[in-house]
Design a protein around this motif. Structure first.
Motif, PDB file in Angstrom:
ATOM      1  N   ILE A  34      -4.547  57.341 -20.977  1.00 62.19           N
ATOM      2  CA  ILE A  34      -5.502  56.775 -21.902  1.00 62.19           C
ATOM      3  C   ILE A  34      -5.655  57.200 -23.287  1.00 62.19           C
ATOM      4  O   ILE A  34      -5.690  56.531 -24.350  1.00 62.19           O
ATOM      5  N   ILE A  35      -5.759  58.761 -23.356  1.00 60.23           N
ATOM      6  CA  ILE A  35      -5.860  59.433 -24.605  1.00 60.23           C
ATOM      7  C   ILE A  35      -4.362  59.011 -25.490  1.00 60.23           C
ATOM      8  O   ILE A  35      -4.701  58.998 -26.650  1.00 60.23           O
ATOM      9  N   ILE A  36      -3.212  59.137 -24.962  1.00 62.34           N
ATOM     10  CA  ILE A  36      -2.030  59.018 -25.516  1.00 62.34           C
ATOM     11  C   ILE A  36      -2.027  57.591 -26.243  1.00 62.34           C
ATOM     12  O   ILE A  36      -1.803  57.111 -27.223  1.00 62.34           O
ATOM     13  N   ALA A  37      -2.524  56.485 -25.390  1.00 58.96           N
ATOM     14  CA  ALA A  37      -2.714  55.055 -25.783  1.00 58.96           C
ATOM     15  C   ALA A  37      -3.553  55.038 -27.006  1.00 58.96           C
ATOM     16  O   ALA A  37      -3.274  54.436 -27.851  1.00 58.96           O
ATOM     17  N   ALA A  38      -4.627  55.678 -26.862  1.00 60.39           N
ATOM     18  CA  ALA A  38      -5.553  55.462 -27.820  1.00 60.39           C
ATOM     19  C   ALA A  38      -5.145  56.084 -29.344  1.00 60.39           C
ATOM     20  O   ALA A  38      -5.281  55.787 -30.109  1.00 60.39           O
ATOM     21  N   ALA A  39      -4.439  57.100 -29.068  1.00 60.64           N
ATOM     22  CA  ALA A  39      -4.032  58.129 -30.239  1.00 60.64           C
ATOM     23  C   ALA A  39      -2.815  57.070 -30.828  1.00 60.64           C
ATOM     24  O   ALA A  39      -2.939  56.842 -32.132  1.00 60.64           O
ATOM     25  N   VAL A  40      -2.085  56.381 -30.102  1.00 59.23           N
ATOM     26  CA  VAL A  40      -0.905  55.517 -30.869  1.00 59.23           C
ATOM     27  C   VAL A  40      -1.631  54.348 -31.242  1.00 59.23           C
ATOM     28  O   VAL A  40      -1.301  54.066 -32.330  1.00 59.23           O
ATOM     29  N   VAL A  41      -2.584  53.694 -30.735  1.00 61.93           N
ATOM     30  CA  VAL A  41      -3.578  52.526 -31.571  1.00 61.93           C
ATOM     31  C   VAL A  41      -4.123  53.001 -32.872  1.00 61.93           C
ATOM     32  O   VAL A  41      -4.039  52.541 -33.802  1.00 61.93           O
ATOM     33  N   VAL A  42      -4.795  54.398 -32.842  1.00 64.91           N
ATOM     34  CA  VAL A  42      -5.402  54.830 -34.205  1.00 64.91           C
ATOM     35  C   VAL A  42      -4.166  55.208 -35.145  1.00 64.91           C
ATOM     36  O   VAL A  42      -4.390  54.834 -36.325  1.00 64.91           O
ATOM     37  N   VAL A  43      -2.900  55.554 -34.749  1.00 65.09           N
ATOM     38  CA  VAL A  43      -2.160  55.638 -35.733  1.00 65.09           C
ATOM     39  C   VAL A  43      -1.572  54.485 -36.295  1.00 65.09           C
ATOM     40  O   VAL A  43      -1.338  54.411 -37.204  1.00 65.09           O
ATOM     41  N   LEU A  44      -1.207  53.424 -35.383  1.00 63.98           N
ATOM     42  CA  LEU A  44      -1.052  52.227 -35.968  1.00 63.98           C
ATOM     43  C   LEU A  44      -1.640  51.549 -36.843  1.00 63.98           C
ATOM     44  O   LEU A  44      -1.485  50.806 -37.767  1.00 63.98           O
ATOM     45  N   LEU A  45      -3.164  51.876 -36.538  1.00 62.89           N
ATOM     46  CA  LEU A  45      -4.066  51.228 -37.303  1.00 62.89           C
ATOM     47  C   LEU A  45      -4.221  51.721 -38.692  1.00 62.89           C
ATOM     48  O   LEU A  45      -4.504  51.056 -39.723  1.00 62.89           O
ATOM     49  N   ALA A  46      -4.283  53.226 -38.609  1.00 59.46           N
ATOM     50  CA  ALA A  46      -4.087  53.967 -40.021  1.00 59.46           C
ATOM     51  C   ALA A  46      -2.922  53.282 -40.744  1.00 59.46           C
ATOM     52  O   ALA A  46      -3.030  53.279 -41.911  1.00 59.46           O
ATOM     53  N   GLY A  47      -1.657  53.257 -40.072  1.00 55.47           N
ATOM     54  CA  GLY A  47      -0.447  52.910 -40.917  1.00 55.47           C
ATOM     55  C   GLY A  47      -0.680  51.631 -41.546  1.00 55.47           C
ATOM     56  O   GLY A  47      -0.313  51.169 -42.604  1.00 55.47           O
ATOM     57  N   ALA A  48      -1.362  50.690 -40.712  1.00 54.17           N
ATOM     58  CA  ALA A  48      -1.436  49.216 -41.349  1.00 54.17           C
ATOM     59  C   ALA A  48      -2.428  49.205 -42.416  1.00 54.17           C
ATOM     60  O   ALA A  48      -2.212  48.295 -43.423  1.00 54.17           O
ATOM     61  N   GLY A  49      -3.543  49.840 -42.250  1.00 56.58           N
ATOM     62  CA  GLY A  49      -4.592  50.009 -43.432  1.00 56.58           C
ATOM     63  C   GLY A  49      -3.863  50.563 -44.463  1.00 56.58           C
ATOM     64  O   GLY A  49      -4.188  50.159 -45.602  1.00 56.58           O
ATOM     65  N   LEU A  50      -3.185  51.751 -44.294  1.00 52.52           N
ATOM     66  CA  LEU A  50      -2.327  52.522 -45.635  1.00 52.52           C
ATOM     67  C   LEU A  50      -1.402  51.404 -46.249  1.00 52.52           C
ATOM     68  O   LEU A  50      -1.307  51.107 -47.683  1.00 52.52           O
ATOM     69  N   TYR A  51      -0.679  50.579 -45.351  1.00 54.05           N
ATOM     70  CA  TYR A  51       0.331  49.630 -45.899  1.00 54.05           C
ATOM     71  C   TYR A  51      -0.462  48.441 -46.810  1.00 54.05           C
ATOM     72  O   TYR A  51      -0.051  47.956 -47.798  1.00 54.05           O
ATOM     73  N   LEU A  52      -1.548  48.089 -45.924  1.00 49.49           N
ATOM     74  CA  LEU A  52      -2.429  46.907 -46.724  1.00 49.49           C
ATOM     75  C   LEU A  52      -2.820  47.540 -48.171  1.00 49.49           C
ATOM     76  O   LEU A  52      -2.793  46.646 -49.217  1.00 49.49           O
ATOM     77  N   PHE A  53      -3.474  48.700 -47.854  1.00 51.60           N
ATOM     78  CA  PHE A  53      -3.993  49.440 -49.292  1.00 51.60           C
ATOM     79  C   PHE A  53      -3.008  49.623 -50.362  1.00 51.60           C
ATOM     80  O   PHE A  53      -3.238  49.022 -51.537  1.00 51.60           O
ATOM     81  N   LEU A  54      -1.778  49.832 -50.043  1.00 49.23           N
ATOM     82  CA  LEU A  54      -0.725  50.234 -50.966  1.00 49.23           C
ATOM     83  C   LEU A  54      -0.275  48.774 -51.510  1.00 49.23           C
ATOM     84  O   LEU A  54       0.021  48.589 -52.752  1.00 49.23           O
TER      85      LEU A  54
END
Length: 159
Positions: A21-41
């Motif tokens: 569960i912790i690994i899955a949550a970390a993967v989701v957080v990293v994916l969301l951060a990457g998507a946010g960064l992509y949209l921002f740029l």
């Protein structure tokens, strides 16, 4: 014995599920951060592209006025003068030919206004902004019904 087997596998299985569960949550957080960064740029690039397209679609023409040198309103610390070179931004070449006959009125309006200024009126960016806005208002009054888009300062010297 069956109860002992469940007890031994229970906590170990829970630890494995907890890590998963912790690994899955970390993967989701990293994916969301990457998507946010992509949209921002990508949003910044599209805004720049839209601004470039707007500038390319709307070319402007520059009408240069002669350099003006005026004495500023007397202050207690002595005489001051201002040397100003201004250009007018107009929408098209036709506008340049229409306002040409009114340039004597424009220069006169500028001279009258500039002579009433004090050196302290021109201090800082706020003073220059007010000067720009007032000159734009005066030029548009002098050439009415035509209209100038903006005032461009080429040289400002206050001594």
């Amino acid at each position: 014995m069956a109860a002992e087997a469940e007890i031994e596998s229970g906590p170990a299985a829970k630890k494995g599920k907890g890590k998963l569960i912790i690994i899955a949550a970390a993967v989701v957080v990293v994916l969301l951060a990457g998507a946010g960064l992509y949209l921002f740029l990508s949003a910044g690039k599209s805004a720049d592209a839209a601004a470039d397209a707007a500038l390319a679609a709307h070319p402007s023409f520059i009408f240069n006025l002669p350099t003006m040198t005026v004495n500023l309103n007397n202050e207690t610390d002595g005489e001051a003068f201002m040397k100003l070179t201004v250009a007018l931004e107009v929408a098209n070449e036709e506008m340049m030919t229409k306002i040409q006959p009114s340039m004597a009125k424009v220069v006169d309006a500028f001279q009258v206004y500039l002579r009433e200024l004090r050196k302290s009126d021109l201090e800082g960016s706020a003073g220059i902004y007010r000067l720009k806005e007032e000159l734009l208002r005066r030029v548009n009054v002098a050439i009415y019904p035509e209209k100038v888009e903006s005032i461009l300062f080429k040289e400002i010297l206050v001594q």
